[in-house]
Design a protein around this motif. Structure first.
Motif, PDB file in Angstrom:
ATOM      1  N   VAL A  50       0.796  -1.478   0.061  1.00 41.26           N
ATOM      2  CA  VAL A  50      -0.063   0.152  -0.246  1.00 41.26           C
ATOM      3  C   VAL A  50       0.761   1.806  -0.319  1.00 41.26           C
ATOM      4  CG1 VAL A  50      -2.258   1.246   1.126  1.00 41.26           C
ATOM      5  CG2 VAL A  50      -2.335  -1.610   1.386  1.00 41.26           C
ATOM      6  N   ARG A  51       2.220   1.089   0.709  1.00 42.16           N
ATOM      7  CA  ARG A  51       2.912   2.677   0.987  1.00 42.16           C
ATOM      8  C   ARG A  51       3.935   2.507  -0.003  1.00 42.16           C
ATOM      9  NH1 ARG A  51       8.717   2.023   4.529  1.00 42.16           N
ATOM     10  NH2 ARG A  51       8.975   1.166   2.823  1.00 42.16           N
ATOM     11  N   SER A  52       3.152   1.912  -1.175  1.00 41.81           N
ATOM     12  CA  SER A  52       4.221   2.017  -2.256  1.00 41.81           C
ATOM     13  C   SER A  52       3.900   2.173  -3.063  1.00 41.81           C
ATOM     14  CB  SER A  52       4.589   0.877  -3.621  1.00 41.81           C
ATOM     15  OG  SER A  52       3.500  -0.277  -3.717  1.00 41.81           O
ATOM     16  N   TYR A  53       2.427   2.035  -3.731  1.00 41.64           N
ATOM     17  CA  TYR A  53       1.430   3.092  -4.092  1.00 41.64           C
ATOM     18  C   TYR A  53       1.071   5.426  -3.651  1.00 41.64           C
ATOM     19  CZ  TYR A  53      -1.012  -1.118  -6.296  1.00 41.64           C
ATOM     20  OH  TYR A  53      -1.639  -2.081  -7.409  1.00 41.64           O
ATOM     21  N   LEU A  54       1.952   4.814  -2.755  1.00 42.93           N
ATOM     22  CA  LEU A  54       1.628   6.764  -2.375  1.00 42.93           C
ATOM     23  C   LEU A  54       2.928   7.301  -2.467  1.00 42.93           C
ATOM     24  CD1 LEU A  54      -0.522   5.300   1.260  1.00 42.93           C
ATOM     25  CD2 LEU A  54      -1.535   7.273  -0.566  1.00 42.93           C
ATOM     26  N   MET A  55       3.522   6.426  -2.346  1.00 44.63           N
ATOM     27  CA  MET A  55       5.598   6.584  -2.576  1.00 44.63           C
ATOM     28  C   MET A  55       5.966   7.749  -3.631  1.00 44.63           C
ATOM     29  SD  MET A  55       7.693   5.997  -0.161  1.00 44.63           S
ATOM     30  CE  MET A  55       8.113   4.839   0.536  1.00 44.63           C
ATOM     31  N   SER A  56       5.303   7.532  -4.539  1.00 47.44           N
ATOM     32  CA  SER A  56       5.082   8.216  -5.945  1.00 47.44           C
ATOM     33  C   SER A  56       4.843   9.613  -5.598  1.00 47.44           C
ATOM     34  CB  SER A  56       5.162   7.926  -6.743  1.00 47.44           C
ATOM     35  OG  SER A  56       3.504   7.259  -7.213  1.00 47.44           O
ATOM     36  N   ARG A  57       3.263   9.831  -5.105  1.00 47.55           N
ATOM     37  CA  ARG A  57       2.461  10.881  -4.418  1.00 47.55           C
ATOM     38  C   ARG A  57       3.592  11.777  -3.350  1.00 47.55           C
ATOM     39  NH1 ARG A  57      -3.649   8.387  -3.885  1.00 47.55           N
ATOM     40  NH2 ARG A  57      -3.241   6.815  -5.647  1.00 47.55           N
ATOM     41  N   TRP A  58       3.641  10.595  -2.587  1.00 49.45           N
ATOM     42  CA  TRP A  58       4.771  11.777  -1.260  1.00 49.45           C
ATOM     43  C   TRP A  58       6.131  12.485  -2.170  1.00 49.45           C
ATOM     44  CZ3 TRP A  58       7.336   8.277   2.889  1.00 49.45           C
ATOM     45  CH2 TRP A  58       7.207   9.378   4.412  1.00 49.45           C
ATOM     46  N   ASN A  59       6.212  11.523  -3.272  1.00 52.34           N
ATOM     47  CA  ASN A  59       7.830  12.017  -3.406  1.00 52.34           C
ATOM     48  C   ASN A  59       7.508  13.351  -4.407  1.00 52.34           C
ATOM     49  OD1 ASN A  59      10.230  11.104  -3.646  1.00 52.34           O
ATOM     50  ND2 ASN A  59       9.515   9.160  -4.421  1.00 52.34           N
ATOM     51  N   ARG A  60       6.020  13.392  -5.295  1.00 49.51           N
ATOM     52  CA  ARG A  60       5.532  14.345  -6.127  1.00 49.51           C
ATOM     53  C   ARG A  60       5.446  15.688  -5.582  1.00 49.51           C
ATOM     54  NH1 ARG A  60       1.492  11.997  -8.653  1.00 49.51           N
ATOM     55  NH2 ARG A  60       2.915  10.987  -9.978  1.00 49.51           N
ATOM     56  N   THR A  61       4.840  15.561  -3.925  1.00 50.08           N
ATOM     57  CA  THR A  61       4.420  16.546  -3.584  1.00 50.08           C
ATOM     58  C   THR A  61       6.053  16.770  -3.047  1.00 50.08           C
ATOM     59  OG1 THR A  61       2.173  15.040  -2.354  1.00 50.08           O
ATOM     60  CG2 THR A  61       2.887  17.076  -0.734  1.00 50.08           C
ATOM     61  N   VAL A  62       6.839  16.352  -2.484  1.00 45.10           N
ATOM     62  CA  VAL A  62       7.316  17.042  -1.698  1.00 45.10           C
ATOM     63  C   VAL A  62       8.589  17.850  -3.007  1.00 45.10           C
ATOM     64  CG1 VAL A  62      10.486  16.708  -0.777  1.00 45.10           C
ATOM     65  CG2 VAL A  62       8.321  15.370  -0.229  1.00 45.10           C
ATOM     66  N   THR A  63       8.904  17.316  -3.728  1.00 47.31           N
ATOM     67  CA  THR A  63       8.892  18.479  -5.032  1.00 47.31           C
ATOM     68  C   THR A  63       8.475  19.249  -5.648  1.00 47.31           C
ATOM     69  OG1 THR A  63       9.833  15.688  -5.928  1.00 47.31           O
ATOM     70  CG2 THR A  63      10.509  17.859  -6.791  1.00 47.31           C
ATOM     71  N   GLN A  64       7.566  19.021  -5.520  1.00 54.67           N
ATOM     72  CA  GLN A  64       6.350  20.299  -5.709  1.00 54.67           C
ATOM     73  C   GLN A  64       6.927  21.348  -5.102  1.00 54.67           C
ATOM     74  OE1 GLN A  64       2.846  19.573  -7.335  1.00 54.67           O
ATOM     75  NE2 GLN A  64       2.421  21.782  -7.092  1.00 54.67           N
ATOM     76  N   GLN A  65       7.026  20.789  -3.516  1.00 50.78           N
ATOM     77  CA  GLN A  65       7.105  21.728  -2.519  1.00 50.78           C
ATOM     78  C   GLN A  65       8.805  22.843  -2.349  1.00 50.78           C
ATOM     79  OE1 GLN A  65       4.239  20.897   0.170  1.00 50.78           O
ATOM     80  NE2 GLN A  65       5.331  20.361   1.653  1.00 50.78           N
ATOM     81  N   TYR A  66       8.865  21.678  -2.928  1.00 53.48           N
ATOM     82  CA  TYR A  66      10.157  22.911  -2.642  1.00 53.48           C
ATOM     83  C   TYR A  66      10.722  23.441  -4.323  1.00 53.48           C
ATOM     84  CZ  TYR A  66      16.080  22.839  -3.135  1.00 53.48           C
ATOM     85  OH  TYR A  66      16.884  23.183  -3.409  1.00 53.48           O
ATOM     86  N   HIS A  67      10.246  23.144  -5.454  1.00 52.98           N
ATOM     87  CA  HIS A  67       9.650  24.045  -6.816  1.00 52.98           C
ATOM     88  C   HIS A  67       8.958  25.265  -6.550  1.00 52.98           C
ATOM     89  CE1 HIS A  67      13.006  22.001  -8.493  1.00 52.98           C
ATOM     90  NE2 HIS A  67      12.414  20.732  -8.169  1.00 52.98           N
ATOM     91  N   GLU A  68       8.293  25.663  -5.820  1.00 52.06           N
ATOM     92  CA  GLU A  68       6.782  26.235  -5.927  1.00 52.06           C
ATOM     93  C   GLU A  68       7.149  26.421  -4.093  1.00 52.06           C
ATOM     94  OE1 GLU A  68       4.064  24.548  -8.026  1.00 52.06           O
ATOM     95  OE2 GLU A  68       4.729  23.956  -9.230  1.00 52.06           O
TER      96      GLU A  68
END
Ligand code: OX2
Length: 823
Positions: A50-68
């Motif tokens: 289940v975690r693996s399904y959320l992982m890319s969303r987590w990465n995306r959230t962190v990355t987006q936050q860093y850039h914006e």
């Protein structure tokens, strides 16, 4: 969004994709096969899938936050009472059905594996659970937010009963591994304590530095906080203590291996255990160490890691709102001053303006003894630089008080952050009031009493700082997950928008008059009771009858919450059944369910637990009485139990003395699941009653002004005993040894305390409570009327969503905006 490396996609969101990933986890991470795997292996593989399904969303959230970069909320809390993670992750990712089907295909049962999870009990009760609801809501509302807290190795103790008395056992929740956390040892932070300060003058400017005596490392562990089906995964960062490498090395060089290991243990003690006190702090040195430890690590983390390199700290208030969850993290105020002035070289006044803007403080109590106070001696020894900073903050603040109110030295003394008696001590709630932009209570009545009583001088000084935000609970966990039957019924009636907009429940209102809807509602309630029957049977060996009214009181054991008043009611019913005053065949049959932990050092609370268990044993063992009433007191009440218990309840007991329960949040969970409340005019009960209407709520008891007036005139509990024969019979029966094998001494302290002190006015409210319970019985006999009221409770309590609480914080305090996650 700019990404240098592509984000790895999640496994396919279908049964095949899920099954493949599951078998992969089982094979490669757990290192086992379906045939050999233990239940724990299977659970861990499921969690990781289940975690693996959320992982890319987590990465995306962190990355987006860093850039914006956008303004973020940082919620600082010594407690996050998360509850089980798997169920919530399943619904947040939309995987529930896929997982059930995929597992079934492998011959596994989702429900069975769910049950294998040990909940992280990193909180005591309402305050910690509130923090968990809030971060869930923030993620669901797309707010950039981070939770900061402590990764206790042992959470809230596991309660067992021996001869009806509470015995505490360690909660080793990490024993089987925790698939929901990710350690980030490379992001460790060094946290210092002790030592002394040195002031030097450079070019005519005084500069103070702290020369600490010792330090430890803070290791962060990240937890996912998934928004509900919105692609956002925020982070909860919990800190764990380790010995510093330098410290080790020095001692190793002296060749003292044993000493080096001792140092390790000493450091790790800081996050070893959650203090099991709820609403009554103990003032222990280790607790102050915990507080400073997690707060210093969190501020450092935000300033040095979350903010981009070169960020101008003058703009800090644009980028973060630090919310202080009660006084536990308030040492963050002088810590930020230290960072800005000592480490970053800002002028004091500039730093103070920034600090005040960055922080806001939530107060959760009205009990004076619950407001934390730290001896100056301790603070100076552990945090000498912070003590100096607090003195300066206080000096400047008291100057402003004098400027505003004239030289009223009594007032100045009252408002001083430093108390002089009974010893010199730092009043953390006052420091919080001075060092923040906003101060809020947690329900209307509570915020009012904060302004009028507990912090009245501060409200006079800075009225604009004071506001209210009524608590809320997350509908995802406490309705959608906990009550699948009701959720389906609601969705069928009004669509599924209510899960993220709970005000939509009002659309259920017309269904209260629909007989078929009420019948289905009752059927669901009955099904929920069956689930509870199974749970209590398997977990505790307790038998309950699902055909009785389920009358539930679950919350921490505290005298102000008045479990004793509930016991007096039970004893009164016992007495009346035994004496033939009421007929067991015709009276309304009830099951009284209690759930409560007592702080291990709180003697009276532990006596009350023993009394409940002894009365329960007597009631359940009596052939006549037990036909009509039974008492169930499952040990170790926790979030997991609540999720089955709350949806099954008919009657919710919220019976604190008016003016003592800041808000309550259990009260909201019960109402949202269609229980009727018997309650005083206290905390959020006031708002629940206003919303559901008097005719759908059983109100009793003194109001806060009435109770205060009686106390001021000199409360004499024995006069109630003397004047009320029913009350007399009940107390005499307890005193007679009826529930203690004839031994009159066992419960003597309880009875004598009620008669001669009764700080929370149990005797004053006894008759009113009995009368309310009569009304409950009468009403319950009319099942159509009762279920109509129950449906109206659901339809009218959408206000108590923690999403609404978060919106109020956003509007009144934080002023942050949603940032949807792209892609
Ligand atoms: C609790 C309060 O007792 C309770 O009334 C409230 O609902 C909850 O916090 C969440 O706001 N420790 N726990 C609390 O207050 C303190 C202090």
């Amino acid at each position: 969004m700019t990404e240098t490396t592509p984000l790895i996609a999640s496994p396919e969101l279908n049964v095949e994709g899920f099954t493949r990933q599951y078998l992969r986890e089982l094979t490669y991470t757990q290192g086992t096969t379906l045939e050999r795997a233990s239940t724990n292996d299977k659970y861990l593989a499921l969690a990781r899938t289940v975690r693996s399904y959320l992982m890319s969303r987590w990465n995306r959230t962190v990355t987006q936050q860093y850039h914006e970069p956008a303004r973020a909320v940082a919620y600082l809390s010594a407690e996050f009472l998360l509850g089980r993670q798997l169920d919530n992750a399943l619904i947040a990712s939309g995987l529930e059905e896929i997982a059930a089907e995929g597992l079934a295909g492998l011959g596994l049962s989702l429900d069975e594996l769910r049950a294998a999870e040990v909940e992280p009990g990193l909180g005591n009760g309402g305050l910690g659970r509130l923090a968990a609801c809030f971060i869930d809501s923030l993620a669901t509302m797309n707010i950039p937010a981070i939770g900061y807290g402590i990764r206790y190795e042992f959470g809230i103790f596991r309660q067992t009963f021996v001869d009806g008395r509470q015995v505490e056992e360690p909660d080793n929740w990490l024993d089987n591994g925790s698939p929901w956390e990710i350690a980030r040892p490379e992001q460790e932070v060094e946290i210092s304590f002790g030592g002394h300060t040195e002031t030097t003058t450079v070019d005519g400017v005084e500069k103070t530095t702290w020369v600490p005596g010792w330090s430890v490392l803070a290791l962060p562990y990240n937890y996912m906080v998934p928004g509900y089906l919105n692609g956002r995964v925020n982070t909860l960062r919990l800190w764990s203590a380790r010995a510093t490498h330098a410290f080790d090395l020095k001692i190793f060089n002296y060749g003292d291996y044993a000493e080096a290991v001792r140092a390790q243990t000493f450091a790790e003690n800081i996050t070893k255990v959650l203090y099991p006190e709820d609403s009554t702090p103990q003032g222990k040195e280790l607790r102050l160490q915990q507080q400073y430890f997690f707060v210093a690590a969190s501020l450092h983390d935000f300033v040095e890691r979350v903010l981009e390199a070169g960020f101008d700290l003058h703009d800090l208030p644009e980028r973060v709102a630090f919310q202080l969850n009660d006084t536990h993290p308030v040492i963050a105020i002088p810590e930020l001053m230290r960072v800005l002035v000592d480490l970053k070289g800002l002028a004091w006044d500039e730093a103070w303006a920034i600090t005040q803007k960055c922080f806001a403080y939530t107060c959760h109590t009205l009990l004076p003894e619950a407001l934390e106070v730290w001896p100056v001696e301790l603070m100076s020894r552990l945090l000498p630089r912070h003590m100096e900073i607090i003195y300066r903050i206080n000096d400047e603040f008291l100057e402003q008080v004098r400027a505003k109110f004239g030289n009223d030295e009594m007032l100045v003394r009252r408002m001083s952050i430093i108390a002089e008696y009974p010893e010199r001590a730092v009043r953390m709630a006052y420091l919080a009031s001075v060092g923040t932009t906003k101060i809020n209570g947690v329900a209307e009545l509570h915020s009012q009493l904060l302004r009028d009583k507990v912090l009245n001088d501060f409200a006079a000084f800075a009225p604009e700082k004071f506001t209210n935000v009524t608590n809320g609970v997350t509908p995802r966990r406490f309705v959608r997950l906990a009550n699948p039957g009701l959720s389906a019924l609601i969705t069928e009636a009004i669509g599924d928008g209510w899960v993220t907009d709970l005000s939509r429940l009002s659309e259920l209102e017309p269904f209260a008059d629909d007989a078929e809807f009420r019948r289905r509602f009752r059927e669901i309630k009955r099904g929920n009771k069956d689930r509870l029957v199974t749970l209590l049977k398997n977990r505790d060996g307790i038998d309950i009858d699902p055909d009785t009214m389920l009358d539930v009181m679950v919350k921490r054991l505290h005298e102000y919450k008045r479990q004793l008043l509930k016991v007096l009611h039970v004893v009164s019913q016992y007495d009346r059944l035994k004496s033939g005053a009421i007929d067991p065949a015709t009276t309304v049959h009830r099951t009284f369910v209690f759930g409560a932990k007592a702080a291990p050092g709180y003697q009276m609370a532990k006596e009350i637990i023993a009394l409940i268990n002894h009365v329960g044993a007597r009631v359940n063992g009596d052939p006549v009485v037990s036909q009509a009433l039974r008492v169930a007191f499952p040990a170790n009440y926790n979030v997991t139990v609540a999720e089955t218990l709350v949806p099954a309840a008919d009657l919710s007991e919220q019976i604190s003395l008016a003016g003592k329960e800041a808000s309550g949040t259990g009260n909201m969970k019960f109402a949202l699941n269609g229980a009727l409340t018997v309650g005083t005019d206290d905390g959020a009960n006031v708002e629940i009653r206003q919303l559901v209407g008097d005719e759908n709520f059983f109100l009793f008891g003194l109001t806060e002004p009435e109770a205060s007036a009686i106390q001021e005139a000199g409360y004499r509990p024995s006069s109630y005993y003397e004047q009320n024969p029913d009350l007399r019979r009940v107390l005499d029966l307890i005193a007679s040894g009826e529930f203690s094998g004839g031994d009159r001494s066992v419960f003597e302290p309880i009875v004598s305390n009620l008669l001669h002190e009764d700080r929370f006015m149990v005797l004053a409210d006894f008759q009113s409570y009995m009368d309310a319970q009569e009304r409950v019985d009468t009403y319950y006999r009319d099942q159509e009327a009762w279920s109509r009221s129950a449906v109206l409770n659901v339809a009218r309590t959408g206000f108590f969503s923690s999403d609404r609480s978060m919106q109020d914080y956003l509007d009144r305090i934080w002023h942050a905006s949603p940032v949807p996650i792209e892609g």
